[in-house]
Design a protein around this motif. Structure first.
Motif, mmCIF file in Angstrom:
data_model
loop_
_atom_site.group_PDB
_atom_site.id
_atom_site.type_symbol
_atom_site.label_atom_id
_atom_site.label_comp_id
_atom_site.label_asym_id
_atom_site.label_seq_id
_atom_site.Cartn_x
_atom_site.Cartn_y
_atom_site.Cartn_z
ATOM 1 N N PRO A 133 10.582 8.683 2.151
ATOM 2 C CA PRO A 133 9.600 9.654 1.677
ATOM 3 C C PRO A 133 9.732 10.992 2.410
ATOM 4 N N THR A 134 9.464 12.064 1.689
ATOM 5 C CA THR A 134 9.353 13.378 2.335
ATOM 6 C C THR A 134 8.029 13.421 3.092
ATOM 7 N N SER A 135 6.990 12.873 2.480
ATOM 8 C CA SER A 135 5.721 12.644 3.178
ATOM 9 C C SER A 135 5.031 11.446 2.538
ATOM 10 N N TYR A 163 0.591 4.607 -15.587
ATOM 11 C CA TYR A 163 1.336 5.630 -16.300
ATOM 12 C C TYR A 163 1.851 6.643 -15.303
ATOM 13 N N MET A 164 3.098 7.077 -15.505
ATOM 14 C CA MET A 164 3.667 8.126 -14.648
ATOM 15 C C MET A 164 4.116 9.308 -15.490
ATOM 16 N N ALA A 165 3.933 10.492 -14.948
ATOM 17 C CA ALA A 165 4.466 11.716 -15.540
ATOM 18 C C ALA A 165 4.741 12.695 -14.413
ATOM 19 N N GLU A 166 5.921 13.278 -14.430
ATOM 20 C CA GLU A 166 6.310 14.289 -13.431
ATOM 21 C C GLU A 166 6.050 13.838 -12.001
ATOM 22 N N GLY A 167 6.389 12.571 -11.726
ATOM 23 C CA GLY A 167 6.280 12.048 -10.370
ATOM 24 C C GLY A 167 4.879 11.654 -9.937
ATOM 25 N N ARG A 168 3.933 11.768 -10.839
ATOM 26 C CA ARG A 168 2.548 11.424 -10.493
ATOM 27 C C ARG A 168 2.056 10.224 -11.299
ATOM 28 N N ILE A 169 1.088 9.519 -10.725
ATOM 29 C CA ILE A 169 0.389 8.478 -11.486
ATOM 30 C C ILE A 169 -0.691 9.205 -12.298
ATOM 31 N N THR A 170 -0.600 9.046 -13.615
ATOM 32 C CA THR A 170 -1.517 9.812 -14.477
ATOM 33 C C THR A 170 -2.505 8.916 -15.229
ATOM 34 N N GLY A 171 -2.333 7.603 -15.099
ATOM 35 C CA GLY A 171 -3.265 6.730 -15.800
ATOM 36 C C GLY A 171 -3.106 5.294 -15.349
ATOM 37 N N HIS A 172 -4.105 4.497 -15.684
ATOM 38 C CA HIS A 172 -4.136 3.085 -15.265
ATOM 39 C C HIS A 172 -4.896 2.327 -16.327
ATOM 40 N N GLU A 173 -4.316 1.232 -16.779
ATOM 41 C CA GLU A 173 -4.901 0.534 -17.917
ATOM 42 C C GLU A 173 -4.724 -0.975 -17.749
ATOM 43 N N GLU A 192 0.859 -1.197 0.000
ATOM 44 C CA GLU A 192 0.000 0.000 0.000
ATOM 45 C C GLU A 192 0.891 1.242 0.000
ATOM 46 N N ILE A 193 0.755 2.030 -1.035
ATOM 47 C CA ILE A 193 1.519 3.273 -1.138
ATOM 48 C C ILE A 193 0.509 4.405 -0.994
ATOM 49 N N ASP A 194 0.741 5.250 0.021
ATOM 50 C CA ASP A 194 -0.268 6.269 0.314
ATOM 51 C C ASP A 194 0.333 7.676 0.241
ATOM 52 N N ASN A 195 -0.094 8.398 -0.769
ATOM 53 C CA ASN A 195 0.265 9.815 -0.910
ATOM 54 C C ASN A 195 1.771 10.060 -0.827
ATOM 55 N N LEU A 196 2.534 9.164 -1.423
ATOM 56 C CA LEU A 196 3.997 9.211 -1.355
ATOM 57 C C LEU A 196 4.551 10.402 -2.135
ATOM 58 N N THR A 197 5.303 11.217 -1.414
ATOM 59 C CA THR A 197 5.910 12.403 -2.031
ATOM 60 C C THR A 197 7.381 12.437 -1.643
ATOM 61 N N LYS A 198 8.214 12.739 -2.633
ATOM 62 C CA LYS A 198 9.644 12.865 -2.356
ATOM 63 C C LYS A 198 10.161 14.133 -3.019
ATOM 64 N N THR A 199 10.778 14.958 -2.228
ATOM 65 C CA THR A 199 11.374 16.184 -2.750
ATOM 66 C C THR A 199 12.881 16.102 -2.534
ATOM 67 N N LEU A 227 8.593 12.616 -6.664
ATOM 68 C CA LEU A 227 7.392 11.791 -6.513
ATOM 69 C C LEU A 227 6.331 12.681 -5.882
ATOM 70 N N ASP A 228 5.132 12.642 -6.444
ATOM 71 C CA ASP A 228 4.131 13.635 -6.064
ATOM 72 C C ASP A 228 2.779 12.969 -5.784
ATOM 73 N N GLY A 229 2.564 12.625 -4.522
ATOM 74 C CA GLY A 229 1.252 12.099 -4.118
ATOM 75 C C GLY A 229 0.889 10.765 -4.754
ATOM 76 N N VAL A 230 1.875 9.860 -4.825
ATOM 77 C CA VAL A 230 1.605 8.543 -5.431
ATOM 78 C C VAL A 230 0.816 7.673 -4.456
ATOM 79 N N THR A 231 -0.324 7.194 -4.910
ATOM 80 C CA THR A 231 -1.159 6.293 -4.110
ATOM 81 C C THR A 231 -1.471 5.060 -4.956
ATOM 82 N N LEU A 232 -1.076 3.899 -4.443
ATOM 83 C CA LEU A 232 -1.286 2.641 -5.179
ATOM 84 C C LEU A 232 -1.550 1.521 -4.188
#
Ligand SMILES: Nc1ncnc2c1ncn2[C@@H]1O[C@H](COP(=O)(O)OP(=O)(O)OP(=O)(O)O)[C@@H](O)[C@H]1O
Ligand SMILES: [Mg+2]
Length: 218
Positions: free
Chosen positions: A54-56, A201-211, A4-11, A18-23
């Motif tokens: 993670p930063t958060s 799909y990832m772009a700029e540290g975010r999950i942008t799609g799921h297929e 479980e990945i919850d709102n993972l952000t790394k700066t 990584l910007d708010g990855v939730t999976l």
């Protein structure tokens, strides 16, 4: 869910990689990661294995937060860019040294795993004399040899000849069948679709799609 990945952000130094990855990912499945160079695929894998903090947000495996409840995932195999092996050791010796840390497997399993990736277990050449594809094969053998619950493969078919690609595909399917969770980043869209039950799909540290390959976009 196993992972479980919850709102993972790394700066890193002011840049959000990584910007708010939730999976939520489960065992017995292959998940693909697709995205341009620099989109954060490798960073996500590093964060899952506890190699970066993670930063958060959190990464949890079976409810245990990595970096808090556990330093690293309890059962993980990973192929990252440029695997670091000892240049003067043979492939077999390199795997043996690493296997000796956990003591889960012995020489027989190492032997068998090398054969599965198409390397000769009795090859006396040191790692530094390996070709690029041979190095990649050894990296894959290293990631899977202990049959971990979680297998992360960053560009597993890079530098492989067609025979090598086929071997790696069957290894991935074998580990999926026994119940491992596999996460794979691969720039070859066709191979990634073939291997994956789901592609993110990832772009700029975010999950942008799921297929679901072969199915409708989710
Ligand atoms: N050591 C580092 N320090 C700071 N930033 C980094 C570092 N390594 C990577 N980055 C940055 O993190 C972001 C994500 O990189 P990452 O390596 O995860 O991309 P990727 O999706 O794996 O790309 P590729 O397809 O090229 O492998 C990029 O903006 C990159 O510049
Ligand atoms: Mg990468």
């Amino acid at each position: 869910m196993y992972l479980e990945i919850d709102n993972l952000t790394k700066t890193i130094k002011g840049t959000t990689v990584l910007d708010g990855v939730t999976l939520s990912l489960e065992r017995g499945r292959v998940y693909g990661l697709r995205g341009k160079n620099g989109s954060g695929k490798t960073m996500l894998m590093r964060a899952i294995t506890g190699l970066i903090r993670p930063t958060s947000g959190t990464v949890a495996i079976e409810g245990k937060i990595i970096g808090k409840d556990e330093s690293f995932p309890p059962s993980v195999g990973i192929l990252l860019e440029n695997p670091a092996f000892v240049s003067k050791y043979t492939g077999f010796k390199n795997l043996q040294v690493l296997a000796d840390i956990q003591k889960n497997i012995g020489a027989e399993v190492i032997h068998e795993t090398l054969q599965k990736v198409g390397l000769d277990p009795s090859d006396k050449r040191p790692y530094r004399k390996y070709s690029l594809g041979m190095k990649q094969r050894l990296g894959i053998a290293c990631a899977v040899m202990e049959s971990p619950d979680l297998i992360l493969l960053d560009e597993p078919i890079n530098a492989l000849d067609p025979t090598g690609v086929d071997l790696v595909k069957s290894i991935i399917m074998e580990h999926k069948k026994r119940g491992a969770l596999l996460l794979i980043a691969c720039h070859d869209a066709q191979e990634l679709d073939y291997l994956s039950d789901e592609v993110y799909y990832m772009a700029e540290g975010r999950i942008t799609g799921h297929e679901v390959p072969g199915g409708d976009a989710l």
